[in-house]
Scaffold this motif. Structure first.
Motif, short mmCIF file in Angstrom:
data_model
loop_
_atom_site.label_atom_id
_atom_site.label_comp_id
_atom_site.label_asym_id
_atom_site.label_seq_id
_atom_site.Cartn_x
_atom_site.Cartn_y
_atom_site.Cartn_z
N VAL A 1 0.83 -1.20 0.00
CA VAL A 1 0.00 0.00 0.00
C VAL A 1 0.87 1.25 0.00
N ALA A 2 1.98 1.22 0.70
CA ALA A 2 2.89 2.37 0.70
C ALA A 2 3.38 2.65 -0.72
N ASP A 3 3.77 1.60 -1.44
CA ASP A 3 4.21 1.76 -2.83
C ASP A 3 3.08 2.35 -3.67
N MET A 4 1.87 1.85 -3.47
CA MET A 4 0.73 2.30 -4.26
C MET A 4 0.42 3.77 -4.00
N LEU A 5 0.43 4.17 -2.74
CA LEU A 5 0.10 5.56 -2.42
C LEU A 5 1.21 6.51 -2.86
N ASN A 6 2.45 6.11 -2.71
CA ASN A 6 3.55 6.95 -3.22
C ASN A 6 3.48 7.04 -4.74
N ASN B 1 -6.33 6.00 2.60
CA ASN B 1 -6.51 4.65 3.15
C ASN B 1 -8.00 4.34 3.34
N MET B 2 -8.76 5.35 3.71
CA MET B 2 -10.21 5.17 3.81
C MET B 2 -10.80 4.88 2.44
N TYR B 3 -10.35 5.59 1.42
CA TYR B 3 -10.81 5.36 0.06
C TYR B 3 -10.49 3.94 -0.40
N LEU B 4 -9.27 3.48 -0.11
CA LEU B 4 -8.90 2.11 -0.48
C LEU B 4 -9.78 1.10 0.25
N ARG B 5 -10.10 1.39 1.52
CA ARG B 5 -11.01 0.49 2.24
C ARG B 5 -12.34 0.41 1.52
N ALA C 1 -6.48 -7.92 3.29
CA ALA C 1 -5.43 -8.17 4.28
C ALA C 1 -4.28 -7.18 4.17
N GLN C 2 -4.11 -6.57 3.00
CA GLN C 2 -3.01 -5.63 2.77
C GLN C 2 -3.33 -4.21 3.19
N LEU C 3 -4.60 -3.90 3.39
CA LEU C 3 -5.01 -2.52 3.65
C LEU C 3 -4.42 -1.99 4.94
N ILE C 4 -4.27 -0.67 5.00
CA ILE C 4 -3.78 0.02 6.18
C ILE C 4 -4.94 0.78 6.82
N CYS C 5 -5.05 0.68 8.12
CA CYS C 5 -6.17 1.29 8.81
C CYS C 5 -6.11 2.82 8.71
N PRO C 6 -7.19 3.47 8.31
CA PRO C 6 -7.22 4.94 8.31
C PRO C 6 -6.97 5.46 9.73
N LEU C 7 -6.06 6.41 9.84
CA LEU C 7 -5.66 6.91 11.16
C LEU C 7 -5.79 8.42 11.21
N ASP C 8 -6.62 8.91 12.13
CA ASP C 8 -6.69 10.33 12.40
C ASP C 8 -6.58 10.52 13.91
N LEU D 1 -3.88 -4.75 14.60
CA LEU D 1 -5.18 -5.23 14.15
C LEU D 1 -5.07 -6.56 13.40
N ARG D 2 -3.95 -6.77 12.73
CA ARG D 2 -3.75 -8.04 12.02
C ARG D 2 -3.65 -9.20 13.01
N ASN D 3 -3.24 -8.92 14.24
CA ASN D 3 -3.24 -9.97 15.26
C ASN D 3 -4.65 -10.36 15.66
N LEU D 4 -5.60 -9.45 15.46
CA LEU D 4 -7.00 -9.71 15.79
C LEU D 4 -7.73 -10.37 14.62
N ASP D 5 -7.38 -9.95 13.39
CA ASP D 5 -7.96 -10.55 12.18
C ASP D 5 -6.99 -10.34 11.03
N ALA D 6 -6.24 -11.37 10.69
CA ALA D 6 -5.19 -11.24 9.68
C ALA D 6 -5.74 -11.02 8.28
N THR D 7 -6.95 -11.50 8.02
CA THR D 7 -7.50 -11.39 6.67
C THR D 7 -8.27 -10.10 6.43
N ASP D 8 -8.73 -9.45 7.50
CA ASP D 8 -9.56 -8.25 7.36
C ASP D 8 -9.29 -7.27 8.50
N PRO D 9 -8.06 -6.82 8.65
CA PRO D 9 -7.73 -5.96 9.81
C PRO D 9 -8.47 -4.63 9.83
N VAL D 10 -8.75 -4.05 8.67
CA VAL D 10 -9.33 -2.71 8.67
C VAL D 10 -10.83 -2.71 8.92
N LYS D 11 -11.44 -3.89 9.13
CA LYS D 11 -12.83 -3.87 9.58
C LYS D 11 -12.93 -3.15 10.93
#
Length: 256
Positions: free
Chosen positions: A132-137, A170-174, A195-202, A232-242
């Protein structure tokens, strides 16, 4: 945090996801703007503008996004691809906070050129992967690759290389990537996996995450977004950003 506490926290956050990840969440959230449409490209475009406008009061974000869509004849993809110079005149007074006509006209120009080559906005992000970092950059550089790219617009398109948490993108990607058959997120992009998404952080999400001992960095930046997502991936590796639904609900609605 002890493992037992982690289990309790997962149960607690799962219960909050169940409350907020529901169709009745949609009307009061900026995601309601792309939900006005059924065509993939309309969803992508309406979603991008709604995400870019997503700072400040949510009601104002939604109202201003809808105003812009109406100025595009409520057919954003057709407008982007087929507008004539005269059609742009009705956009000349548009502004949302610091996003002004200059920013809008350049974004339209970028989108028009992109859709002349691709059927979807997804490659504007996915071709720069794998992370995701590569994609956003990559998206940041791609977005500003036109000769007339205005310097002032750069503040509206965040990038990890700029140390930004990239909350809005990141919210848009979600919205575009995540799909759980509940009907809030769209899941219309397939190159990136949930699983690759990054949680939107504000600041609100960071406050809740710190209180729950999920993050420890003081800054609200890209590294902290990674720290939170790793937890969050420790809580759900396949869907952390839920868990974005849970953290958002706790921070904004419940004032946790």
């Amino acid at each position: 945090m002890p493992k037992k506490s982690t289990y309790y926290l997962k149960d607690f956050l799962d219960s909050k996801v169940a409350i907020y990840n529901r169709p009745d969440f949609i009307p009061g959230d900026p995601i309601s703007v792309p939900h006005r449409y059924t065509q993939k490209q309309d969803i992508e475009i309406a979603g991008l503008f709604a995400a870019l406008f997503s700072w400040g009061n949510r009601t104002a974000i939604i109202q201003k996004s809808i105003t812009l869509m109406q100025l595009m004849d409520d057919a954003p993809y057709d407008f982007i691809c087929n507008h004539q110079p005269a059609d742009l005149k009705k956009l000349m007074e548009f502004q949302y906070r610091t996003f002004n006509t200059t920013d809008l006209l350049y974004t339209i120009s970028f989108l028009q050129q992109h859709y002349q080559q691709y059927q979807s906005l997804e490659p504007a992000f996915s071709q720069w992967g794998p992370t995701v970092a590569d994609m956003l950059n990559g998206f940041h550089h791609y977005f500003f690759s036109l000769e007339d790219a205005p310097t002032r617009t750069r503040k509206h398109i965040a990038a990890p290389e700029k140390k930004s948490a990239c909350k809005r993108l990141n919210m848009y990607l979600r919205w575009m990537v995540r799909k759980d058959n509940i009907g809030v997120d769209f899941g219309i992009w397939k190159e990136l996996q949930p699983a690759q998404l990054i949680c939107p952080l504000d600041l609100h999400v960071a406050r809740v995450a710190k209180r729950l001992n999920m993050i420890h960095r003081k800054q609200t930046d890209w590294l902290t977004a990674i720290e939170l997502t790793d937890y969050l991936r420790n809580l759900d590796a396949t869907d952390p950003v839920k868990y974005d639904f849970a953290l958002f609900g706790l921070g904004i609605i419940e004032k946790y």
